[in-house]
Design a protein around this motif. Structure first.
Motif, PDB file in Angstrom:
ATOM      1  N   UNK A   1      45.114  50.391  56.144  1.00  0.00           N
ATOM      2  CA  UNK A   1      45.726  49.133  55.717  1.00  0.00           C
ATOM      3  C   UNK A   1      45.059  47.957  56.412  1.00  0.00           C
ATOM      4  N   UNK A   2      44.851  48.092  57.719  1.00  0.00           N
ATOM      5  CA  UNK A   2      44.266  47.008  58.513  1.00  0.00           C
ATOM      6  C   UNK A   2      42.837  46.692  58.091  1.00  0.00           C
ATOM      7  N   UNK A   3      42.022  47.715  57.873  1.00  0.00           N
ATOM      8  CA  UNK A   3      40.598  47.475  57.640  1.00  0.00           C
ATOM      9  C   UNK A   3      40.237  47.338  56.160  1.00  0.00           C
ATOM     10  N   UNK A   4      40.903  48.084  55.270  1.00  0.00           N
ATOM     11  CA  UNK A   4      40.508  48.076  53.859  1.00  0.00           C
ATOM     12  C   UNK A   4      41.384  47.183  52.979  1.00  0.00           C
ATOM     13  N   UNK A   5      42.580  46.855  53.451  1.00  0.00           N
ATOM     14  CA  UNK A   5      43.436  45.963  52.660  1.00  0.00           C
ATOM     15  C   UNK A   5      42.719  44.676  52.266  1.00  0.00           C
ATOM     16  N   UNK A   6      42.078  43.978  53.208  1.00  0.00           N
ATOM     17  CA  UNK A   6      41.389  42.731  52.863  1.00  0.00           C
ATOM     18  C   UNK A   6      40.229  42.901  51.889  1.00  0.00           C
ATOM     19  N   UNK A   7      39.677  44.102  51.772  1.00  0.00           N
ATOM     20  CA  UNK A   7      38.570  44.327  50.829  1.00  0.00           C
ATOM     21  C   UNK A   7      39.038  44.093  49.397  1.00  0.00           C
ATOM     22  N   UNK A   8      40.262  44.536  49.105  1.00  0.00           N
ATOM     23  CA  UNK A   8      40.822  44.347  47.756  1.00  0.00           C
ATOM     24  C   UNK A   8      40.871  42.858  47.425  1.00  0.00           C
ATOM     25  N   UNK A   9      41.392  42.086  48.379  1.00  0.00           N
ATOM     26  CA  UNK A   9      41.475  40.640  48.162  1.00  0.00           C
ATOM     27  C   UNK A   9      40.118  39.987  48.046  1.00  0.00           C
ATOM     28  N   UNK A  10      39.158  40.462  48.822  1.00  0.00           N
ATOM     29  CA  UNK A  10      37.814  39.884  48.794  1.00  0.00           C
ATOM     30  C   UNK A  10      37.154  40.074  47.432  1.00  0.00           C
ATOM     31  N   UNK A  11      37.358  41.244  46.838  1.00  0.00           N
ATOM     32  CA  UNK A  11      36.776  41.512  45.513  1.00  0.00           C
ATOM     33  C   UNK A  11      37.399  40.587  44.467  1.00  0.00           C
ATOM     34  N   UNK A  12      38.728  40.502  44.445  1.00  0.00           N
ATOM     35  CA  UNK A  12      39.412  39.641  43.479  1.00  0.00           C
ATOM     36  C   UNK A  12      39.033  38.175  43.691  1.00  0.00           C
ATOM     37  N   UNK A  13      38.972  37.769  44.947  1.00  0.00           N
ATOM     38  CA  UNK A  13      38.606  36.389  45.274  1.00  0.00           C
ATOM     39  C   UNK A  13      37.220  36.058  44.728  1.00  0.00           C
ATOM     40  N   UNK A  14      36.258  36.927  44.963  1.00  0.00           N
ATOM     41  CA  UNK A  14      34.877  36.666  44.548  1.00  0.00           C
ATOM     42  C   UNK A  14      34.760  36.509  43.034  1.00  0.00           C
ATOM     43  N   UNK A  15      35.497  37.336  42.310  1.00  0.00           N
ATOM     44  CA  UNK A  15      35.462  37.253  40.839  1.00  0.00           C
ATOM     45  C   UNK A  15      35.990  35.900  40.376  1.00  0.00           C
ATOM     46  N   UNK A  16      37.129  35.490  40.925  1.00  0.00           N
ATOM     47  CA  UNK A  16      37.761  34.239  40.478  1.00  0.00           C
ATOM     48  C   UNK A  16      36.939  33.022  40.900  1.00  0.00           C
ATOM     49  N   UNK A  17      36.472  33.007  42.144  1.00  0.00           N
ATOM     50  CA  UNK A  17      35.778  31.819  42.657  1.00  0.00           C
ATOM     51  C   UNK A  17      34.425  31.618  41.962  1.00  0.00           C
ATOM     52  N   UNK A  18      33.893  32.664  41.363  1.00  0.00           N
ATOM     53  CA  UNK A  18      32.602  32.540  40.669  1.00  0.00           C
ATOM     54  C   UNK A  18      32.684  31.587  39.476  1.00  0.00           C
TER      55      UNK A  18
END
Length: 480
Positions: free
Chosen positions: A433-450
């Motif tokens: 949860x601590x290490x991989x949870x933010x990866x999910x958000x990073x992927x979604x963020x990158x798609x939207x911010x593009x």
């Protein structure tokens, strides 16, 4: 607008924000973030672990409160856009009137009331709802000042950079709470009294420090709006850039805090670095400091880095790509030996270099979007635009609080047992949860911010047009 005039705008002498006022403004943001860090990071923990309110109840109470509070932010933003103070200013007076009220309410939430659980929840909720109402005005005023600090977008980026550094410094001070807590506990002070003490120091004290921001000036005069409150809110539909930034931030923030860091670090009684051992709470502080220091220094060069990359948008994408790569590698390395701990901290430090500059980019792009809306509609929207920043922070925080409660319940967390003595299921899931949870958000963020538009030539053209409009308006006003 001709290319010649556009070039003139780029090269014209602009009244820069003085270093003294910029320092006062940055100190003000530091104070506010001392308070915000304490409330947002520790209120749920305080209710669940110190006052032993059931995790699901704590999550629902704090979460639902923040959902409701987030709804009032656009309303507050619209009210700010519609109002001008007697001195002709729109935002600056707010920075003087609201902090004492917010500070007192911050302290009241953590007082060691000798009451039952239901009355305690009622007191905390009432204080929080009032706290957030006034905080919404302060937050809109503080961050909205970026957009009126200068008519020049490059100067606004400089302001955004330094006040973001100030805000980060305030959050860092708040981040030392675990260390302060351990020291005060070591003096024989109980945990409830410790939380009350820092409600005064970080809550009330931080807000009093925030009053320093009142020294900043408004350099763009905004005509008083005659539109209705609904019309002031609906103007948001003209700001696609702001919507995309907000949606990206929402998903990133949720994934970053599926459970607060404190639960992972307290799931181990000690962290052995080979030459020294740290308790879970102190290791959280050490981890935050060591992984953030390089990124904090990099914030000093954020605008230059963004320029070399080709814009703030590219800085944001770089931040999330590095975050994804470093976290996945760190997950497989693990956290079970001194060498692994040090390797993980080194990798996360690398990821933090662009990540720490993300808020600078967000605020700079938001200020540019306000120029675009004025160019398109003739109306400036500092209030409603920066209220969305607060709205997203609270909405994501509300979502996280509710998720926290149910995740802890699903993991079988017992608030009356030290976190390092919880059940096997709880222990197993802390690291993923601590290490991989933010990866999910990073992927979604990158798609939207593009999808965000960050065209430097278009921004310069809009800036030139607005400067010409303002000049003509001033000439017309002088003739009347």
């Amino acid at each position: 607008m001709s290319a010649e005039n556009t070039e003139e705008v780029k090269n014209r002498e602009i009244d820069r924000v003085s270093n003294g006022k910029l320092l006062a403004y940055s100190i003000g943001l530091a104070g506010q973030n001392m308070t915000y860090n304490y409330i947002s990071n520790w209120l749920f923990y305080y209710l669940e672990n110190i006052r032993h309110i059931d995790a699901r109840v704590s999550g629902l109470i704090t979460g639902i409160s923040r959902v409701w509070d987030s709804i009032n932010d656009p309303i507050v933003g619209a009210m700010v856009d519609k109002h001008k103070f007697k001195n002709g200013e729109k935002l600056r007076p707010i920075l003087l009137y609201t902090p004492p009220i917010i500070g007192i309410l911050s302290a009241l939430m953590f007082m060691p009331y000798k009451v039952g659980k239901l009355p305690l929840v009622g007191i905390v909720c009432a204080c929080y709802l009032l706290w957030d109402f006034f905080y919404s005005f302060q937050d809109v005023g503080l961050w909205g000042m970026i957009a009126v600090s200068s008519p020049n977008s490059q100067e606004r980026s400089r302001v955004a950079q330094w006040v973001s550094i100030g805000a980060g410094a305030g959050s860092t001070i708040g981040g030392f709470f675990q260390t302060f807590r351990g020291m005060v506990n070591g003096m024989g002070v109980s945990d409830p009294m410790t939380f009350a003490l820092f409600g005064i120091i970080l809550g009330l004290g931080g807000e009093l420090i925030s009053m320093s921001a009142h020294k900043m000036e408004e350099k763009i005069e905004t005509p008083k709006s005659e539109e209705s409150l609904i019309e002031a809110i609906l103007i948001l539909k003209e700001n696609k850039k702001l919507f995309l930034i907000s949606a990206a931030r929402y998903f990133k923030d949720i994934a970053n805090t599926i459970l607060p860091w404190v639960y992972f670090f307290e799931s181990r009684e000690f962290f052995d670095l080979g030459f020294v051992k740290f308790s879970g709470g102190n290791m959280q502080v050490i981890y935050s400091m060591l992984t953030g220091v390089i990124g904090a220094v990099a914030m000093l060069f954020a605008t230059k880095i963004a320029g070399k990359l080709g814009g703030m948008k590219k800085l944001l994408i770089l931040a999330q790509v590095s975050n994804i790569i470093c976290r996945i590698i760190s997950y497989f390395i693990g956290f079970t030996s001194p060498a692994k701990i040090i390797s993980v901290m080194a990798l996360i430090s690398i990821a933090q270099i662009p990540i720490n500059s993300m808020d600078i980019a967000h605020r700079s792009l938001t200020a540019d979007s306000i120029d675009y809306v004025e160019y398109k509609t003739g109306r400036r929207t500092e209030g409603i635009s920066f209220s969305i920043q607060n709205f997203i922070s609270k909405l994501s925080s509300a979502t996280v609080q509710i998720i926290n409660g149910f995740v802890l319940s699903a993991l079988g967390h017992d608030s009356k047992v030290p976190n390092h003595k919880q059940n096997a299921t709880y222990m197993k899931w802390q690291w993923p949860i601590f290490m991989l949870g933010p990866v999910i958000g990073a992927v979604l963020y990158s798609i939207i911010i593009s999808f965000v538009d960050d065209d430097k030539e278009e921004n310069a053209r809009i800036e030139a047009e607005l400067l010409e409009r303002h000049r003509l308006q001033e000439e017309k006003a002088a003739e009347m």
